[in-house]
Design a protein around this motif. Structure first.
Motif, PDB file in Angstrom:
ATOM      1  N   ALA A   9       0.771  -1.241  -0.034  1.00  0.00           N
ATOM      2  CA  ALA A   9       0.003  -0.029  -0.028  1.00  0.00           C
ATOM      3  C   ALA A   9       0.914   1.251   0.079  1.00  0.00           C
ATOM      4  CB  ALA A   9      -0.997  -0.060   1.077  1.00  0.00           C
ATOM      5  N   PRO A  10       1.945   1.266   0.918  1.00  0.00           N
ATOM      6  CA  PRO A  10       2.635   2.665   0.751  1.00  0.00           C
ATOM      7  C   PRO A  10       3.435   3.045  -0.487  1.00  0.00           C
ATOM      8  CG  PRO A  10       3.295   1.269   2.774  1.00  0.00           C
ATOM      9  CD  PRO A  10       2.408   0.457   1.926  1.00  0.00           C
ATOM     10  N   GLU A  11       3.705   1.937  -1.380  1.00  0.00           N
ATOM     11  CA  GLU A  11       4.481   2.300  -2.577  1.00  0.00           C
ATOM     12  C   GLU A  11       3.346   3.022  -3.588  1.00  0.00           C
ATOM     13  OE1 GLU A  11       5.356  -1.283  -5.553  1.00  0.00           O
ATOM     14  OE2 GLU A  11       5.359  -2.054  -3.407  1.00  0.00           O
ATOM     15  N   VAL A  12       2.058   2.749  -3.398  1.00  0.00           N
ATOM     16  CA  VAL A  12       1.022   3.494  -4.059  1.00  0.00           C
ATOM     17  C   VAL A  12       0.561   4.757  -3.365  1.00  0.00           C
ATOM     18  CG1 VAL A  12      -1.276   3.123  -5.010  1.00  0.00           C
ATOM     19  CG2 VAL A  12       0.203   1.342  -5.158  1.00  0.00           C
ATOM     20  N   GLN A  13       0.285   4.399  -2.169  1.00  0.00           N
ATOM     21  CA  GLN A  13      -0.234   5.818  -1.170  1.00  0.00           C
ATOM     22  C   GLN A  13       0.881   6.961  -1.414  1.00  0.00           C
ATOM     23  OE1 GLN A  13      -1.080   4.537   2.884  1.00  0.00           O
ATOM     24  NE2 GLN A  13      -1.025   6.806   3.451  1.00  0.00           N
ATOM     25  N   PHE A  14       2.168   6.744  -1.281  1.00  0.00           N
ATOM     26  CA  PHE A  14       3.073   7.721  -1.061  1.00  0.00           C
ATOM     27  C   PHE A  14       3.932   8.070  -2.480  1.00  0.00           C
ATOM     28  CE2 PHE A  14       2.882   6.278   3.242  1.00  0.00           C
ATOM     29  CZ  PHE A  14       2.548   6.984   3.678  1.00  0.00           C
ATOM     30  N   HIS A  15       3.229   7.626  -3.741  1.00  0.00           N
ATOM     31  CA  HIS A  15       3.570   7.766  -5.046  1.00  0.00           C
ATOM     32  C   HIS A  15       3.275   9.348  -5.185  1.00  0.00           C
ATOM     33  CE1 HIS A  15       3.730   7.852  -9.411  1.00  0.00           C
ATOM     34  NE2 HIS A  15       4.664   6.741  -9.434  1.00  0.00           N
ATOM     35  N   HIS A  16       4.160   9.796  -6.150  1.00  0.00           N
ATOM     36  CA  HIS A  16       4.010  11.383  -6.379  1.00  0.00           C
ATOM     37  C   HIS A  16       2.933  11.616  -7.283  1.00  0.00           C
ATOM     38  CE1 HIS A  16       6.745   9.741  -9.700  1.00  0.00           C
ATOM     39  NE2 HIS A  16       6.074  10.414 -10.286  1.00  0.00           N
ATOM     40  N   ASP A  17       2.428  10.560  -7.952  1.00  0.00           N
ATOM     41  CA  ASP A  17       1.145  11.082  -8.749  1.00  0.00           C
ATOM     42  C   ASP A  17      -0.183  10.842  -7.904  1.00  0.00           C
ATOM     43  OD1 ASP A  17       1.834  11.655 -11.448  1.00  0.00           O
ATOM     44  OD2 ASP A  17       1.880   9.909 -11.986  1.00  0.00           O
ATOM     45  N   VAL A  18       0.036  10.149  -6.776  1.00  0.00           N
ATOM     46  CA  VAL A  18      -1.113   9.643  -5.900  1.00  0.00           C
ATOM     47  C   VAL A  18      -1.465  10.458  -4.910  1.00  0.00           C
ATOM     48  CG1 VAL A  18      -2.233   7.769  -4.683  1.00  0.00           C
ATOM     49  CG2 VAL A  18      -0.968   7.416  -6.873  1.00  0.00           C
ATOM     50  N   TYR A  19      -0.331  10.810  -4.038  1.00  0.00           N
ATOM     51  CA  TYR A  19      -0.429  11.225  -2.636  1.00  0.00           C
ATOM     52  C   TYR A  19      -1.100  12.651  -2.843  1.00  0.00           C
ATOM     53  CZ  TYR A  19       2.657  15.293  -2.983  1.00  0.00           C
ATOM     54  OH  TYR A  19       3.191  16.416  -3.527  1.00  0.00           O
ATOM     55  N   ASN A  20      -1.870  12.996  -1.812  1.00  0.00           N
ATOM     56  CA  ASN A  20      -2.167  14.497  -1.577  1.00  0.00           C
ATOM     57  C   ASN A  20      -1.804  14.846   0.014  1.00  0.00           C
ATOM     58  OD1 ASN A  20      -3.975  13.187   0.067  1.00  0.00           O
ATOM     59  ND2 ASN A  20      -5.666  13.306  -1.426  1.00  0.00           N
ATOM     60  N   GLN A  21      -2.042  15.750   0.660  1.00  0.00           N
ATOM     61  CA  GLN A  21      -1.533  16.122   2.044  1.00  0.00           C
ATOM     62  C   GLN A  21      -2.114  15.202   2.970  1.00  0.00           C
ATOM     63  OE1 GLN A  21       0.661  18.757   1.691  1.00  0.00           O
ATOM     64  NE2 GLN A  21       1.605  17.858   3.550  1.00  0.00           N
ATOM     65  N   TYR A  22      -3.392  15.013   2.604  1.00  0.00           N
ATOM     66  CA  TYR A  22      -4.017  13.916   3.656  1.00  0.00           C
ATOM     67  C   TYR A  22      -3.357  12.591   3.689  1.00  0.00           C
ATOM     68  CZ  TYR A  22      -7.517  10.745   5.675  1.00  0.00           C
ATOM     69  OH  TYR A  22      -7.970   9.670   6.278  1.00  0.00           O
ATOM     70  N   LEU A  23      -3.279  12.009   2.333  1.00  0.00           N
ATOM     71  CA  LEU A  23      -2.639  10.618   2.358  1.00  0.00           C
ATOM     72  C   LEU A  23      -0.967  10.918   2.932  1.00  0.00           C
ATOM     73  CD1 LEU A  23      -3.853   9.385  -0.975  1.00  0.00           C
ATOM     74  CD2 LEU A  23      -4.526   8.555   1.097  1.00  0.00           C
ATOM     75  N   TRP A  24      -0.368  11.920   2.644  1.00  0.00           N
ATOM     76  CA  TRP A  24       0.964  11.912   2.930  1.00  0.00           C
ATOM     77  C   TRP A  24       1.129  11.738   4.573  1.00  0.00           C
ATOM     78  CZ3 TRP A  24       5.397  11.276   0.416  1.00  0.00           C
ATOM     79  CH2 TRP A  24       6.512  11.698   1.059  1.00  0.00           C
ATOM     80  N   ASN A  25       0.223  12.495   5.111  1.00  0.00           N
ATOM     81  CA  ASN A  25       0.307  12.389   6.714  1.00  0.00           C
ATOM     82  C   ASN A  25      -0.365  11.093   7.401  1.00  0.00           C
ATOM     83  OD1 ASN A  25       1.305  14.989   6.713  1.00  0.00           O
ATOM     84  ND2 ASN A  25      -0.723  16.097   6.566  1.00  0.00           N
ATOM     85  N   GLN A  26      -0.660  10.202   6.581  1.00  0.00           N
ATOM     86  CA  GLN A  26      -1.096   8.923   7.262  1.00  0.00           C
ATOM     87  C   GLN A  26       0.216   8.182   7.195  1.00  0.00           C
ATOM     88  OE1 GLN A  26      -4.504   8.436   7.866  1.00  0.00           O
ATOM     89  NE2 GLN A  26      -4.523  10.448   7.411  1.00  0.00           N
ATOM     90  N   PHE A  27       1.208   8.338   8.196  1.00  0.00           N
ATOM     91  CA  PHE A  27       2.459   7.886   8.124  1.00  0.00           C
ATOM     92  C   PHE A  27       2.908   7.648   9.647  1.00  0.00           C
ATOM     93  CE2 PHE A  27       7.368   7.997   7.916  1.00  0.00           C
ATOM     94  CZ  PHE A  27       7.354   6.805   7.658  1.00  0.00           C
TER      95      PHE A  27
END
Length: 475
Positions: free
Chosen positions: A457-475
């Motif tokens: 999941a993280p390699e999709v979630q934190f992909h530069h085409d995919v992430y937004n600020q909300y997803l980036w903070n889910q870490f």
């Protein structure tokens, strides 16, 4: 209420005519001031346009869009400011003010049913507070490089890209992947096979129609080898226009898919066990209308100039790998079991080679860089390939074109090569190089270090085409 809104909505054939005319002006390098005057007059006279969408890309290649009210734009087109601190890889908060300079030659009319009525699109160039091209805007770097070569050497840099992608069920499938942990195919027909009217065929047909209306000059389109995979080919263009078209291609695909309740994905390897998606980058250089890569008596009919270009790419293959394969997920694609172009060699036939020399003629002779992922920054891809091919070094490696050398199989090795290489500092400058490496490191460090056999999941979630600020903070 709708009938009261008299916004621009042109038939597809009229759009194609307008876009092809603009494309021809760009190809002929009509003076910038003349095109600006023509575009400003058009926007003033065409009352049905309400807004102008200005597009620009960040350091990782993610496309950003700002809508300017037309009347405001006409008054303020030479002073469009925006906050760069919110764009990853751009300025720090303390120096956040940047400007957008309109590249009037990169002007597009889009179909109203896809982009909304009353809008036109234009690409922007990012300008620093000092009024210079902003060094982290790689589109501006590429444009300056291309224009300088044309003035000094008479070179025209040509490129065409074969961009593969996947069509998955549901909207926002990538952003929901960390919940679902699966992508669902819409079609399992396979290579070249999709029945008329099924979702994949409908998607391809609609996307091709939109591209045609925007002056892409399509060549062919078809389902690809993997289930739910597609490729829609169009003709080559001058290098900056070609990179702009990559951004538009992905934008159009995503927009059409969303309208169908589906998702277009340009992850290089979203599903393990089937072929990944590539962005084969075909390049050539012409001068005075003559293709400098063509030599009927040359090896594979490629000129010595062309072979030197190839040798430099091979020499710096590991140095620039991170620029061509820009994500954790990209290194899943460089898997030798699926025709992966992970061998740093050149061949007319071996599809496992990083560089291929396709069959060509006086007009079409070119070099194909096969290792590029579809999620790479297209401006960075073009810049690194052309500048390396023209100005890089040629290594004294025995049998360079067929030596047993391989591209990295993980992003950490690619990052190490990128950081240590003197050549990448010459390409980007120390500051931008450091910013780019830090962005890639930050994404990689949020993912499992070893890829394993399952897409995490993280390699999709934190992909530069995919992430937004909300997803980036889910870490």
């Amino acid at each position: 209420m709708t009938e009261l809104r008299n916004f621009l909505a042109l038939p597809y054939d009229e759009l194609e005519e307008l876009n092809l005319k603009a494309k021809e002006q760009r190809m002929k390098r009509v003076a910038a001031d003349k095109i600006q005057e023509e575009r400003l007059k058009y926007l003033t006279d065409e009352k049905r346009i309400k807004a102008v969408t200005v597009l620009f890309s960040d350091l990782e290649g993610r496309l950003h869009m700002l809508d300017y009210d037309k009347k405001f734009l006409l008054k303020s087109y030479d002073n469009l400011t925006f906050d760069g601190s919110s764009i990853r890889g751009f300025t720090a908060q303390r120096e956040s003010d940047l400007r957008l300079y309109i590249d009037w030659s990169a002007f597009y009319w889009g179909p109203a049913d896809i982009f909304g009525p009353g809008k036109v699109l234009v690409f922007g160039e990012v300008i620093s507070k000092e009024g210079k091209h902003y060094e982290a805007d790689v589109r501006g770097v590429l444009k300056t490089f291309s224009e300088t070569l044309h003035k000094k050497e008479g070179y025209t840099l040509n490129a065409a890209n074969e961009i593969e992608g996947f069509l998955f069920k549901g909207e926002d499938a990538e952003r929901r992947f960390h919940d679902t942990h699966a992508f669902e195919y819409v079609n399992t027909g396979g290579y070249y096979h999709s029945l008329p009217g099924d979702p994949l065929r409908t998607f391809i047909d609609t996307t091709a129609e939109v591209q045609r209306s925007m002056g892409f000059q399509n060549e062919k389109d078809h389902p690809e080898v993997a289930p739910s995979q597609f490729e829609i080919n169009y003709s080559y263009g001058e290098v900056v226009a070609a990179a702009d078209q990559i951004q538009l291609y992905k934008l159009i695909c995503r927009q059409v898919a969303t309208k169908m309740g589906l998702s277009a994905s340009f992850l290089p390897k979203p599903v393990v066990g089937v072929n990944g998606s590539g962005m084969h980058t075909n390049v050539s250089i012409s001068k005075g209308g003559k293709n400098l890569f063509w030599d009927p008596k040359g090896e594979e009919q490629l000129s010595s100039f062309g072979w030197s270009f190839v040798d430099r790419i091979l020499t710096h293959g590991n140095d620039i790998c991170l620029m061509l394969n820009a994500s954790v997920n990209a290194y899943r694609r460089l898997d030798p079991h699926f025709e992966a172009p992970n061998q740093i060699k050149a061949s007319p036939t071996d599809r496992g080679s990083m560089v291929r020399i396709p069959i060509g003629n006086e007009k079409s002779m070119r070099v194909e860089v096969r290792s590029v992922g579809p999620d790479a920054n297209p401006y960075m891809v073009m810049y690194s390939v052309f500048k390396t091919g023209l100005h890089g070094e040629i290594a004294k490696i025995k049998n360079l074109r067929q030596a047993e050398r391989y591209l990295p199989d993980n992003i950490y090795t690619a990052l190490e090569h990128f950081r240590l290489a003197d050549w990448t500092t010459k390409l980007l400058g120390a500051d931008v190089k450091g910013r780019y490496a830090d962005l890639k490191q930050a994404s990689a460090d949020r993912c499992a270090r070893l890829l394993g056999t399952v897409v995490k999941a993280p390699e999709v979630q934190f992909h530069h085409d995919v992430y937004n600020q909300y997803l980036w903070n889910q870490f």
